[in-house]
Write a protein that holds these residues in place. Structure first.
Motif, PDB file in Angstrom:
ATOM      1  N   ASP A 128       0.844  -1.194   0.000  1.00 28.83           N
ATOM      2  CA  ASP A 128       0.000   0.000   0.000  1.00 28.83           C
ATOM      3  C   ASP A 128       0.880   1.244   0.000  1.00 28.83           C
ATOM      4  O   ASP A 128       1.277   1.758   1.043  1.00 28.83           O
ATOM      5  N   ALA A 129       1.188   1.701  -1.210  1.00 29.54           N
ATOM      6  CA  ALA A 129       1.962   2.936  -1.343  1.00 29.54           C
ATOM      7  C   ALA A 129       1.051   4.027  -1.912  1.00 29.54           C
ATOM      8  O   ALA A 129       1.501   4.935  -2.607  1.00 29.54           O
ATOM      9  N   SER A 130      -0.249   3.905  -1.595  1.00 27.73           N
ATOM     10  CA  SER A 130      -1.239   4.818  -2.191  1.00 27.73           C
ATOM     11  C   SER A 130      -1.091   6.254  -1.700  1.00 27.73           C
ATOM     12  O   SER A 130      -1.593   7.174  -2.330  1.00 27.73           O
ATOM     13  N   GLU A 131      -0.410   6.418  -0.557  1.00 24.30           N
ATOM     14  CA  GLU A 131      -0.230   7.796  -0.060  1.00 24.30           C
ATOM     15  C   GLU A 131       0.917   8.498  -0.761  1.00 24.30           C
ATOM     16  O   GLU A 131       1.099   9.697  -0.655  1.00 24.30           O
ATOM     17  N   LYS A 132       1.749   7.741  -1.469  1.00 26.49           N
ATOM     18  CA  LYS A 132       2.908   8.330  -2.170  1.00 26.49           C
ATOM     19  C   LYS A 132       2.459   8.921  -3.504  1.00 26.49           C
ATOM     20  O   LYS A 132       1.358   8.657  -3.964  1.00 26.49           O
ATOM     21  N   ASP A 133       3.363   9.658  -4.138  1.00 28.44           N
ATOM     22  CA  ASP A 133       3.028  10.187  -5.461  1.00 28.44           C
ATOM     23  C   ASP A 133       2.964   9.023  -6.460  1.00 28.44           C
ATOM     24  O   ASP A 133       3.466   7.927  -6.186  1.00 28.44           O
ATOM     25  N   ALA A 137       4.432   8.180  -9.265  1.00 24.70           N
ATOM     26  CA  ALA A 137       5.673   7.524  -9.714  1.00 24.70           C
ATOM     27  C   ALA A 137       6.249   6.632  -8.608  1.00 24.70           C
ATOM     28  O   ALA A 137       6.730   5.522  -8.877  1.00 24.70           O
ATOM     29  N   THR A 138       6.212   7.118  -7.376  1.00 22.35           N
ATOM     30  CA  THR A 138       6.757   6.327  -6.260  1.00 22.35           C
ATOM     31  C   THR A 138       5.875   5.105  -6.005  1.00 22.35           C
ATOM     32  O   THR A 138       6.380   4.004  -5.735  1.00 22.35           O
ATOM     33  N   ASN A 139       4.559   5.297  -6.110  1.00 19.06           N
ATOM     34  CA  ASN A 139       3.640   4.165  -5.943  1.00 19.06           C
ATOM     35  C   ASN A 139       3.960   3.093  -6.995  1.00 19.06           C
ATOM     36  O   ASN A 139       4.044   1.905  -6.672  1.00 19.06           O
ATOM     37  N   ILE A 140       4.201   3.522  -8.227  1.00 16.83           N
ATOM     38  CA  ILE A 140       4.549   2.557  -9.288  1.00 16.83           C
ATOM     39  C   ILE A 140       5.856   1.844  -8.935  1.00 16.83           C
ATOM     40  O   ILE A 140       5.950   0.614  -9.003  1.00 16.83           O
ATOM     41  N   ARG A 141       6.851   2.625  -8.545  1.00 17.26           N
ATOM     42  CA  ARG A 141       8.173   2.037  -8.283  1.00 17.26           C
ATOM     43  C   ARG A 141       8.115   1.002  -7.151  1.00 17.26           C
ATOM     44  O   ARG A 141       8.613  -0.122  -7.286  1.00 17.26           O
ATOM     45  N   LEU A 142       7.469   1.367  -6.041  1.00 16.84           N
ATOM     46  CA  LEU A 142       7.410   0.449  -4.896  1.00 16.84           C
ATOM     47  C   LEU A 142       6.550  -0.782  -5.206  1.00 16.84           C
ATOM     48  O   LEU A 142       6.900  -1.910  -4.845  1.00 16.84           O
ATOM     49  N   SER A 143       5.431  -0.551  -5.905  1.00 14.34           N
ATOM     50  CA  SER A 143       4.538  -1.684  -6.218  1.00 14.34           C
ATOM     51  C   SER A 143       5.236  -2.649  -7.167  1.00 14.34           C
ATOM     52  O   SER A 143       5.122  -3.878  -7.020  1.00 14.34           O
ATOM     53  N   ARG A 144       5.993  -2.114  -8.134  1.00 12.62           N
ATOM     54  CA  ARG A 144       6.721  -2.967  -9.082  1.00 12.62           C
ATOM     55  C   ARG A 144       7.786  -3.797  -8.357  1.00 12.62           C
ATOM     56  O   ARG A 144       7.981  -4.988  -8.608  1.00 12.62           O
ATOM     57  N   GLN A 145       8.460  -3.110  -7.424  1.00 15.75           N
ATOM     58  CA  GLN A 145       9.499  -3.772  -6.636  1.00 15.75           C
ATOM     59  C   GLN A 145       8.923  -4.980  -5.880  1.00 15.75           C
ATOM     60  O   GLN A 145       9.465  -6.088  -5.921  1.00 15.75           O
ATOM     61  N   VAL A 146       7.785  -4.756  -5.206  1.00 17.31           N
ATOM     62  CA  VAL A 146       7.169  -5.839  -4.423  1.00 17.31           C
ATOM     63  C   VAL A 146       6.610  -6.923  -5.357  1.00 17.31           C
ATOM     64  O   VAL A 146       6.703  -8.120  -5.061  1.00 17.31           O
ATOM     65  N   ALA A 147       6.071  -6.498  -6.512  1.00 17.73           N
ATOM     66  CA  ALA A 147       5.566  -7.497  -7.472  1.00 17.73           C
ATOM     67  C   ALA A 147       6.723  -8.409  -7.898  1.00 17.73           C
ATOM     68  O   ALA A 147       6.555  -9.632  -7.978  1.00 17.73           O
ATOM     69  N   ASP A 148       7.881  -7.848  -8.134  1.00 19.01           N
ATOM     70  CA  ASP A 148       9.044  -8.662  -8.518  1.00 19.01           C
ATOM     71  C   ASP A 148       9.419  -9.644  -7.402  1.00 19.01           C
ATOM     72  O   ASP A 148       9.667 -10.818  -7.660  1.00 19.01           O
ATOM     73  N   TRP A 149       9.433  -9.136  -6.166  1.00 19.63           N
ATOM     74  CA  TRP A 149       9.754 -10.038  -5.032  1.00 19.63           C
ATOM     75  C   TRP A 149       8.730 -11.169  -4.948  1.00 19.63           C
ATOM     76  O   TRP A 149       9.087 -12.337  -4.790  1.00 19.63           O
ATOM     77  N   GLY A 150       7.445 -10.801  -5.010  1.00 23.46           N
ATOM     78  CA  GLY A 150       6.377 -11.790  -4.861  1.00 23.46           C
ATOM     79  C   GLY A 150       6.416 -12.829  -5.968  1.00 23.46           C
ATOM     80  O   GLY A 150       6.295 -14.035  -5.707  1.00 23.46           O
ATOM     81  N   LEU A 172      -4.405   1.994  -5.689  1.00 23.24           N
ATOM     82  CA  LEU A 172      -4.373   3.266  -6.407  1.00 23.24           C
ATOM     83  C   LEU A 172      -5.612   4.064  -6.033  1.00 23.24           C
ATOM     84  O   LEU A 172      -6.739   3.597  -6.198  1.00 23.24           O
ATOM     85  N   GLY A 173      -5.384   5.295  -5.536  1.00 24.42           N
ATOM     86  CA  GLY A 173      -6.475   6.090  -4.961  1.00 24.42           C
ATOM     87  C   GLY A 173      -6.393   5.930  -3.458  1.00 24.42           C
ATOM     88  O   GLY A 173      -5.669   5.067  -2.960  1.00 24.42           O
ATOM     89  N   SER A 174      -7.130   6.764  -2.709  1.00 27.41           N
ATOM     90  CA  SER A 174      -7.022   6.682  -1.241  1.00 27.41           C
ATOM     91  C   SER A 174      -8.294   6.156  -0.611  1.00 27.41           C
ATOM     92  O   SER A 174      -9.386   6.629  -0.919  1.00 27.41           O
ATOM     93  N   ILE A 175      -8.118   5.172   0.276  1.00 29.30           N
ATOM     94  CA  ILE A 175      -9.260   4.661   1.039  1.00 29.30           C
ATOM     95  C   ILE A 175      -9.051   5.120   2.477  1.00 29.30           C
ATOM     96  O   ILE A 175      -8.111   4.690   3.144  1.00 29.30           O
ATOM     97  N   LEU A 176      -9.912   6.032   2.909  1.00 30.06           N
ATOM     98  CA  LEU A 176      -9.697   6.666   4.207  1.00 30.06           C
ATOM     99  C   LEU A 176     -10.105   5.800   5.385  1.00 30.06           C
ATOM    100  O   LEU A 176     -10.829   4.820   5.231  1.00 30.06           O
ATOM    101  N   GLY A 177      -9.682   6.244   6.570  1.00 32.01           N
ATOM    102  CA  GLY A 177     -10.126   5.647   7.830  1.00 32.01           C
ATOM    103  C   GLY A 177     -10.961   6.671   8.578  1.00 32.01           C
ATOM    104  O   GLY A 177     -11.404   7.662   7.993  1.00 32.01           O
ATOM    105  N   LYS A 178     -11.152   6.424   9.883  1.00 33.53           N
ATOM    106  CA  LYS A 178     -12.011   7.283  10.709  1.00 33.53           C
ATOM    107  C   LYS A 178     -11.609   8.757  10.668  1.00 33.53           C
ATOM    108  O   LYS A 178     -12.438   9.653  10.556  1.00 33.53           O
ATOM    109  N   GLU A 179     -10.280   8.997  10.734  1.00 35.32           N
ATOM    110  CA  GLU A 179      -9.792  10.378  10.759  1.00 35.32           C
ATOM    111  C   GLU A 179     -10.171  11.074   9.455  1.00 35.32           C
ATOM    112  O   GLU A 179     -10.525  12.245   9.428  1.00 35.32           O
TER     113      GLU A 179
END
Ligand code: G3H
Ligand code: ZN
Length: 289
Positions: A105-110, A112-125, A136-143
């Motif tokens: 969940d890198a949805s809070e990042k910009d 490009a960073t969300n793409i980079r981190l998600s790709r990295q983890v996809a490669d590991w997985g 992609l997009g933000s799913i909020l909590g109570k706050e």
């Protein structure tokens, strides 16, 4: 019985029902989820957040989930998933220990960073032949709910952009996508939250399975319409917490002299099992084991 998550989710997408992904952090919740899946002859996903792992530790929680899944749940397909993984070290540990799927969940990042981190983890997985979910997009909590109510933020700015989603999936190579279509983590009853027009558009453009987060508090009609419009996995946490707490309060009130934790907690486990059964029935995964 633990199986690759691919088997569970691909079948749900093909046959147009959804699989419930239920959060656990202890024995009672895990038993409730697995007993419900067995009773309903349904596949199920058991998931842990990073804080649930911190409540005990990864080895204990993973051992608990796999043991319950392979004994109590031997007759139904079960997969184990890391929910909202934000810490790369924890994600790596979950992959290493044998999770069937992890959520980066890198949805809070910009973007490009969300793409980079998600790709990295996809490669590991993928090296370990497991599935990776990104968001992609933000799913909020109570706050976030408070900020929405005061107008500090606008739901429109949080929703998943369907065209960005095509690019995101192509570049990250993730297997499932958590999308923001109006739901919020927590139980906020009585409001139709899902933007079905947006959901349909995303489903038409993105061909990997879509995950609906923040499922608690939504009504049966919303779930069914969301599944019809392209959702294959639905995450539920708060509904089980509420069932646990309400049953526990009643149990203590009714028999103040009880001191055996098993007797005190049994009504909570039963209440959570009933809640999972209800969700399974609505999601249409009954008899799909
Ligand atoms: O990732 C967890 C889920 O999205 C749970 O949301 O507490 O609203 O059911 P919920
Ligand atoms: Zn979530």
């Amino acid at each position: 019985m633990i199986v690759p998550i691919k088997q569970i989710i691909n079948k749900a997408k093909q046959k147009r029902y959804a699989v419930g992904a239920f959060n656990t952090s202890n024995l009672e919740i895990t038993l409730a989820i697995v007993r419900a899946a067995v009773k309903m002859k349904s596949p199920v996903i058991i998931q842990t957040s990073e804080s649930a792992i911190g409540y005990s530790n990864l080895e204990t929680l993973f051992g608990l989930m796999t043991n319950v899944a392979n004994t109590v749940g031997r007759s139904v397909p079960i997969a184990i998933h890391l929910d909202h993984g934000k810490d790369l070290a924890t994600i790596k540990d979950c992959i290493k220990i044998g999770y069937n799927s992890v959520h980066i969940d890198a949805s809070e990042k910009d973007f490009a960073t969300n793409i980079r981190l998600s790709r990295q983890v996809a490669d590991w997985g993928h090296k370990k032949k497991i599935w990776v979910q990104a968001e992609l997009g933000s799913i909020l909590g109570k706050e976030g709910m408070v900020k929405l109510e005061t107008g500090e933020i606008n739901m429109k700015d949080l929703l998943t952009d369907p065209y960005q989603a095509i690019d995101f999936v192509a570049k990250t190579k993730v297997d499932t996508l958590a999308i923001s279509v109006g739901t919020i983590h927590g139980s906020f009853k009585g409001i139709e939250r899902v933007d079905h027009t947006l959901l349909k558009k995303i489903a038409a453009l993105v061909n990997i399975p879509l995950v609906l987060h923040g499922g608690s508090g939504l009504n049966a009609g919303t779930f069914k319409k969301s599944i019809k419009n392209g959702i294959s996995v639905i995450n539920i946490d708060t509904n089980l917490r509420l069932a646990f707490k309400n049953a526990l309060q009643k149990s203590i009130k009714q028999s103040e002299n009880l001191v055996d934790p098993r007797k005190i907690l049994a009504p909570s486990t039963e209440a959570m099992q009933k809640e999972v059964e209800k969700m399974i029935h609505i999601f249409g995964s009954t008899n799909k084991a």
